[in-house]
Write a protein that holds these residues in place. Structure first.
Motif, PDB file in Angstrom:
ATOM      1  N   TYR A   6       0.835  -1.218   0.000  1.00  0.00           N
ATOM      2  CA  TYR A   6       0.000   0.000   0.000  1.00  0.00           C
ATOM      3  C   TYR A   6       0.862   1.258   0.000  1.00  0.00           C
ATOM      4  O   TYR A   6       0.556   2.237  -0.684  1.00  0.00           O
ATOM      5  N   LYS A   7       1.961   1.230   0.743  1.00  0.00           N
ATOM      6  CA  LYS A   7       2.833   2.410   0.844  1.00  0.00           C
ATOM      7  C   LYS A   7       3.568   2.698  -0.460  1.00  0.00           C
ATOM      8  O   LYS A   7       3.920   3.849  -0.739  1.00  0.00           O
ATOM      9  N   ASN A   8       3.803   1.673  -1.262  1.00  0.00           N
ATOM     10  CA  ASN A   8       4.679   1.846  -2.424  1.00  0.00           C
ATOM     11  C   ASN A   8       3.983   1.690  -3.776  1.00  0.00           C
ATOM     12  O   ASN A   8       4.632   1.831  -4.809  1.00  0.00           O
ATOM     13  N   LEU A   9       2.682   1.393  -3.768  1.00  0.00           N
ATOM     14  CA  LEU A   9       1.954   1.278  -5.026  1.00  0.00           C
ATOM     15  C   LEU A   9       1.284   2.607  -5.373  1.00  0.00           C
ATOM     16  O   LEU A   9       0.912   3.382  -4.486  1.00  0.00           O
ATOM     17  N   ASN A  10       1.140   2.842  -6.664  1.00  0.00           N
ATOM     18  CA  ASN A  10       0.430   4.025  -7.141  1.00  0.00           C
ATOM     19  C   ASN A  10      -1.069   3.786  -6.966  1.00  0.00           C
ATOM     20  O   ASN A  10      -1.646   2.912  -7.608  1.00  0.00           O
ATOM     21  N   LYS A  11      -1.693   4.564  -6.079  1.00  0.00           N
ATOM     22  CA  LYS A  11      -3.097   4.324  -5.735  1.00  0.00           C
ATOM     23  C   LYS A  11      -4.012   4.498  -6.946  1.00  0.00           C
ATOM     24  O   LYS A  11      -4.965   3.745  -7.110  1.00  0.00           O
ATOM     25  N   PHE A  12      -3.723   5.476  -7.791  1.00  0.00           N
ATOM     26  CA  PHE A  12      -4.566   5.720  -8.959  1.00  0.00           C
ATOM     27  C   PHE A  12      -4.509   4.549  -9.938  1.00  0.00           C
ATOM     28  O   PHE A  12      -5.528   4.120 -10.477  1.00  0.00           O
ATOM     29  N   VAL A  13      -3.312   4.016 -10.151  1.00  0.00           N
ATOM     30  CA  VAL A  13      -3.141   2.878 -11.059  1.00  0.00           C
ATOM     31  C   VAL A  13      -3.855   1.643 -10.502  1.00  0.00           C
ATOM     32  O   VAL A  13      -4.488   0.883 -11.249  1.00  0.00           O
ATOM     33  N   VAL A  14      -3.769   1.461  -9.197  1.00  0.00           N
ATOM     34  CA  VAL A  14      -4.468   0.337  -8.562  1.00  0.00           C
ATOM     35  C   VAL A  14      -5.977   0.478  -8.748  1.00  0.00           C
ATOM     36  O   VAL A  14      -6.684  -0.493  -9.051  1.00  0.00           O
ATOM     37  N   PHE A  15      -6.463   1.708  -8.578  1.00  0.00           N
ATOM     38  CA  PHE A  15      -7.899   1.955  -8.775  1.00  0.00           C
ATOM     39  C   PHE A  15      -8.307   1.632 -10.207  1.00  0.00           C
ATOM     40  O   PHE A  15      -9.352   1.000 -10.449  1.00  0.00           O
ATOM     41  N   ASN A  72      -6.569  -4.618 -17.203  1.00  0.00           N
ATOM     42  CA  ASN A  72      -6.279  -5.023 -15.831  1.00  0.00           C
ATOM     43  C   ASN A  72      -4.959  -5.769 -15.738  1.00  0.00           C
ATOM     44  O   ASN A  72      -4.149  -5.521 -14.840  1.00  0.00           O
ATOM     45  N   GLN A  73      -4.733  -6.678 -16.681  1.00  0.00           N
ATOM     46  CA  GLN A  73      -3.490  -7.452 -16.665  1.00  0.00           C
ATOM     47  C   GLN A  73      -2.281  -6.541 -16.892  1.00  0.00           C
ATOM     48  O   GLN A  73      -1.248  -6.696 -16.243  1.00  0.00           O
ATOM     49  N   LEU A  74      -2.411  -5.590 -17.821  1.00  0.00           N
ATOM     50  CA  LEU A  74      -1.319  -4.658 -18.099  1.00  0.00           C
ATOM     51  C   LEU A  74      -1.013  -3.791 -16.882  1.00  0.00           C
ATOM     52  O   LEU A  74       0.155  -3.626 -16.495  1.00  0.00           O
ATOM     53  N   LEU A  75      -2.066  -3.265 -16.256  1.00  0.00           N
ATOM     54  CA  LEU A  75      -1.867  -2.404 -15.083  1.00  0.00           C
ATOM     55  C   LEU A  75      -1.323  -3.193 -13.895  1.00  0.00           C
ATOM     56  O   LEU A  75      -0.483  -2.690 -13.137  1.00  0.00           O
ATOM     57  N   ALA A  76      -1.808  -4.435 -13.740  1.00  0.00           N
ATOM     58  CA  ALA A  76      -1.317  -5.281 -12.640  1.00  0.00           C
ATOM     59  C   ALA A  76       0.160  -5.604 -12.830  1.00  0.00           C
ATOM     60  O   ALA A  76       0.955  -5.536 -11.879  1.00  0.00           O
ATOM     61  N   ALA A  77       0.546  -5.957 -14.062  1.00  0.00           N
ATOM     62  CA  ALA A  77       1.948  -6.269 -14.341  1.00  0.00           C
ATOM     63  C   ALA A  77       2.826  -5.045 -14.147  1.00  0.00           C
ATOM     64  O   ALA A  77       3.908  -5.115 -13.547  1.00  0.00           O
ATOM     65  N   THR A  78       2.353  -3.890 -14.633  1.00  0.00           N
ATOM     66  CA  THR A  78       3.129  -2.645 -14.493  1.00  0.00           C
ATOM     67  C   THR A  78       3.292  -2.269 -13.028  1.00  0.00           C
ATOM     68  O   THR A  78       4.396  -1.915 -12.582  1.00  0.00           O
ATOM     69  N   SER A  79       2.212  -2.347 -12.268  1.00  0.00           N
ATOM     70  CA  SER A  79       2.268  -1.978 -10.846  1.00  0.00           C
ATOM     71  C   SER A  79       3.201  -2.894 -10.067  1.00  0.00           C
ATOM     72  O   SER A  79       3.987  -2.431  -9.236  1.00  0.00           O
ATOM     73  N   TYR A 127       0.902  -8.878  -8.146  1.00  0.00           N
ATOM     74  CA  TYR A 127       0.231  -9.205  -9.407  1.00  0.00           C
ATOM     75  C   TYR A 127      -0.992 -10.082  -9.153  1.00  0.00           C
ATOM     76  O   TYR A 127      -2.072  -9.838  -9.711  1.00  0.00           O
ATOM     77  N   SER A 128      -0.819 -11.084  -8.294  1.00  0.00           N
ATOM     78  CA  SER A 128      -1.949 -11.966  -7.970  1.00  0.00           C
ATOM     79  C   SER A 128      -3.056 -11.204  -7.263  1.00  0.00           C
ATOM     80  O   SER A 128      -4.246 -11.475  -7.468  1.00  0.00           O
ATOM     81  N   MET A 129      -2.657 -10.254  -6.428  1.00  0.00           N
ATOM     82  CA  MET A 129      -3.649  -9.478  -5.680  1.00  0.00           C
ATOM     83  C   MET A 129      -4.516  -8.652  -6.625  1.00  0.00           C
ATOM     84  O   MET A 129      -5.741  -8.598  -6.471  1.00  0.00           O
ATOM     85  N   LEU A 130      -3.881  -8.009  -7.619  1.00  0.00           N
ATOM     86  CA  LEU A 130      -4.627  -7.170  -8.556  1.00  0.00           C
ATOM     87  C   LEU A 130      -5.348  -7.986  -9.618  1.00  0.00           C
ATOM     88  O   LEU A 130      -6.164  -7.442 -10.371  1.00  0.00           O
ATOM     89  N   ARG A 131      -5.053  -9.259  -9.700  1.00  0.00           N
ATOM     90  CA  ARG A 131      -5.738 -10.131 -10.658  1.00  0.00           C
ATOM     91  C   ARG A 131      -6.679 -11.097  -9.926  1.00  0.00           C
ATOM     92  O   ARG A 131      -7.869 -10.865  -9.829  1.00  0.00           O
ATOM     93  N   MET A 132      -6.144 -12.148  -9.371  1.00  0.00           N
ATOM     94  CA  MET A 132      -6.971 -13.209  -8.778  1.00  0.00           C
ATOM     95  C   MET A 132      -7.537 -12.825  -7.420  1.00  0.00           C
ATOM     96  O   MET A 132      -8.678 -13.151  -7.108  1.00  0.00           O
ATOM     97  N   MET A 133      -6.735 -12.142  -6.581  1.00  0.00           N
ATOM     98  CA  MET A 133      -7.157 -11.904  -5.210  1.00  0.00           C
ATOM     99  C   MET A 133      -8.400 -11.021  -5.133  1.00  0.00           C
ATOM    100  O   MET A 133      -9.207 -11.135  -4.212  1.00  0.00           O
ATOM    101  N   ILE A 134      -8.541 -10.125  -6.115  1.00  0.00           N
ATOM    102  CA  ILE A 134      -9.732  -9.268  -6.155  1.00  0.00           C
ATOM    103  C   ILE A 134     -10.801  -9.892  -7.042  1.00  0.00           C
ATOM    104  O   ILE A 134     -11.998  -9.851  -6.729  1.00  0.00           O
ATOM    105  N   ARG A 135     -10.368 -10.477  -8.146  1.00  0.00           N
ATOM    106  CA  ARG A 135     -11.320 -11.062  -9.101  1.00  0.00           C
ATOM    107  C   ARG A 135     -12.070 -12.247  -8.516  1.00  0.00           C
ATOM    108  O   ARG A 135     -13.294 -12.378  -8.709  1.00  0.00           O
TER     109      ARG A 135
END
Length: 583
Positions: A6-15, A72-79, A127-135
């Motif tokens: 949370y401290k090091n991820l871009n919040k807007f990109v995560v959104f 989503n996959q592109l943003l998750a990989a980039t983040s 990556y898993s969190m932004l893909r599977m963990m939320i999906r």
């Protein structure tokens, strides 16, 4: 793990990633219902136009779902990759500023593992969190709701299947999570053994310990391999178990659904969509369970990363640092030093003063505190008591960057970077001309062997392994003298030189105008190296045993006299120094 991410991820990109994921999940949930309508209305009633219209709607929904999945996959990989970049940068910056005690406590092998393997675990988990963990939770809940509306009776199949799935997950997690945590510690161990084998290969060969080291590495390798095999075998059981449960559930759904259709209690299309929703539910549950494998391992890695980042810097710049002018004098005033966690003083009440243009030599037995003493000048350590003064001001009143600009330091452990001689010299002075570099090599008595190997562009292997110990020392000295500084510190950097080279090098240092006007501090073991110094400081057990010129100490300091007698006979000294030492 979540706090570090949370401290090091871009919040807007995560959104944005979650927003795109919402479109993907929504499309996946809508499509089975559209399929059911095509069967129930279009196929059953032979309405071709409805099939075409609804099929077009399916294509549009699918398009939005595909776009959402790709984004989503592109943003998750980039983040996740940017998170890795940040964490590696933070850790490298932390290590470069870390106190020696903390550095040795963690160990080089562990720090390398934390910066590489542990960061990769965090990247994978992100990556898993932004893909599977939320999906997976979204899909599981959404599919359950949609399936219930299609047939509440068939939902009873899941009432039987879900406890079995949960039991499989609990059993797998209980056995595998401790193993995955242990993998990180075993990775540290294999890195340690491998690194020692690489850096100490000459010692291994010299003592004919090849077989011992191979067995040592084999043991560490087998431990890691066996632990990893056990962990992955256990987790691999989850997939076939889940597949079996899903297949059995689908058979039960088809069986009971067929009876409902036969009794006109359910349209055919609803059964098809229900099977799809059921598959989505069970696969989502399976994906969610796999998260419980990734998260504990990432959590262990996050704790190891945070442990490094939480280490407090023991040497800090002042809030309002003073500007450091050209250095005229250096003074130690009642300096004491004690290592953290120790009650014994390494240095006790050290007092001396030296002015520009003078040379201070420090001599003493092994463990007397020579290297510790000079480390206070560039603030590699801070004193425990007393002060180190430059131009009358405490060195702690200056910024480290400003202080280091005025000091050139040659470490006791000479080290060269992989590249070329030119690159290593520019490390000392990035603006140095070719003439400056050649002059530095001449002063360091390194010009002759460098020219034989190709000049300034001669290759340098990692650590300078293609040079001898004496050649590495001379190149390190050249790197130090090419920097125009006010204080030059040579920490036992003449030890691998023969007497003639040592004398020629010191003579060249005294003849260089810039170096001649600077403060020079030389730590040495040999009397011949320190005899010409303006002041010689004799250390014994962390205390000053004597301070004066060579002649003064020879007359009135028994410790210094013993050092002289232990190294050279009178005739040898007279022959090599022209009678200076015993004069």
């Amino acid at each position: 793990m979540f706090k570090l991410a949370y401290k090091n991820l871009n919040k807007f990109v995560v959104f944005l990633a979650i927003f795109c994921l919402f479109f993907q999940v929504a499309a996946d949930l809508i499509l089975p219902s559209i399929t059911a309508n095509i069967v129930n209305i279009g196929v059953v009633k032979h309405d071709i136009s409805y099939i075409w219209k609804t099929g077009l709607v399916m294509l549009i929904v699918s398009f939005f779902g595909i776009v959402g999945a790709i984004c989503n996959q592109l943003l998750a990989a980039t983040s996740s990759q940017k998170l890795g970049v940040k964490l590696r940068s933070f850790m490298f910056r932390k290590v470069t500023k870390m106190a020696d005690g903390d550095f040795e406590k963690l160990g080089q092998a562990s720090l390398i593992t934390r910066t590489t393997n542990d960061v990769v675990q965090m990247q994978n988990a992100t990556y898993s969190m932004l893909r599977m963990m939320i999906r997976s939770p979204m899909m599981l809940i959404g599919a359950s709701v949609m399936a219930y509306f299609k047939s509440p009776r068939l939902m009873l199949v899941f009432a039987a299947a879900m406890p079995v799935l949960a039991l499989v997950v609990i059993l797998v997690m209980t056995k595998s999570v401790p193993l995955f945590k242990k993998i990180q510690a075993l990775t540290d161990q294999i890195n340690l053994v491998f690194r020692e084998g690489l850096t100490g290969v000459r010692v291994i060969r010299a003592f004919n310990q090849d077989e011992f080291e191979q067995n040592r590495f084999k043991k560490a390798n087998i431990n890691l391999t066996q632990n990893a095999i056990n962990a992955y075998v256990i987790t691999s059981l989850m997939s076939p178990a889940m597949t079996f449960i899903i297949s059995a559930s689908n058979i039960a759904i088809v069986w009971f659904g067929a009876h409902l259709i036969a009794g006109s209690l359910m349209p055919v299309g609803n059964l098809l969509s229900f099977i799809t929703y059921a598959t989505q539910m069970l696969f989502s549950f399976m994906q969610l369970s796999m998260i419980f494998v990734v998260v504990p391992r990432a959590q262990a890695s996050a704790q190891r990363i945070q442990q490094v980042l939480d280490i407090k810097d023991t040497i800090n710049d002042p809030i309002k640092p003073k500007k450091l002018d050209p250095i005229d004098d250096l003074k130690f005033s009642h300096v004491d030093f004690t290592f953290s966690g120790s009650s014994k003083k390494v240095l006790d009440d050290i007092n001396f003063e030296i002015h520009k243009g003078q040379t201070l030599a420090i001599i003493g037995g092994t463990g007397s505190g020579k290297s510790s003493l000079i480390n206070f000048v560039p603030r590699l350590f801070d004193v425990s008591g007393g002060k180190v003064l430059i131009n009358g001001d405490d060195v702690r009143d200056f910024s480290q960057s400003d202080l280091h600009k005025h000091i050139s330091f040659t470490s006791q452990k000479s080290f060269l970077f992989e590249g070329t001689v030119r690159g290593n010299l520019k490390y000392g002075n990035s603006q140095a001309s070719e003439q400056d570099m050649n002059r530095a090599l001449e002063i360091a008595q390194a010009n002759s062997f460098i020219q034989e190997q190709g000049g300034l562009d001669a290759p340098v292997e990692q650590g300078g392994n293609n040079f001898s110990g004496g050649q590495i020392q001379r190149l390190s000295i050249a790197r130090a003298v090419i920097k125009r500084a006010d204080i030059y510190i040579f920490d036992d950097t003449f030890s691998a030189l023969d007497f003639k080279t040592d004398a020629n090098l010191r003579q060249a240092l005294s003849e260089d105008k810039k170096i001649k006007n600077a403060i020079k501090i030389i730590v040495a073991q040999r009397v011949s190296t320190v005899a010409d110094a303006d002041q010689i400081l004799v250390l014994e057990d962390g205390k000053i045993s004597g301070l004066g010129t060579h002649q003064e100490l020879l007359k009135n300091n028994s410790i210094y006299k013993e050092i002289v007698d232990s190294q050279l006979h009178k005739n040898d000294i007279l022959a090599k120094s022209g009678g200076k030492i015993y004069a």
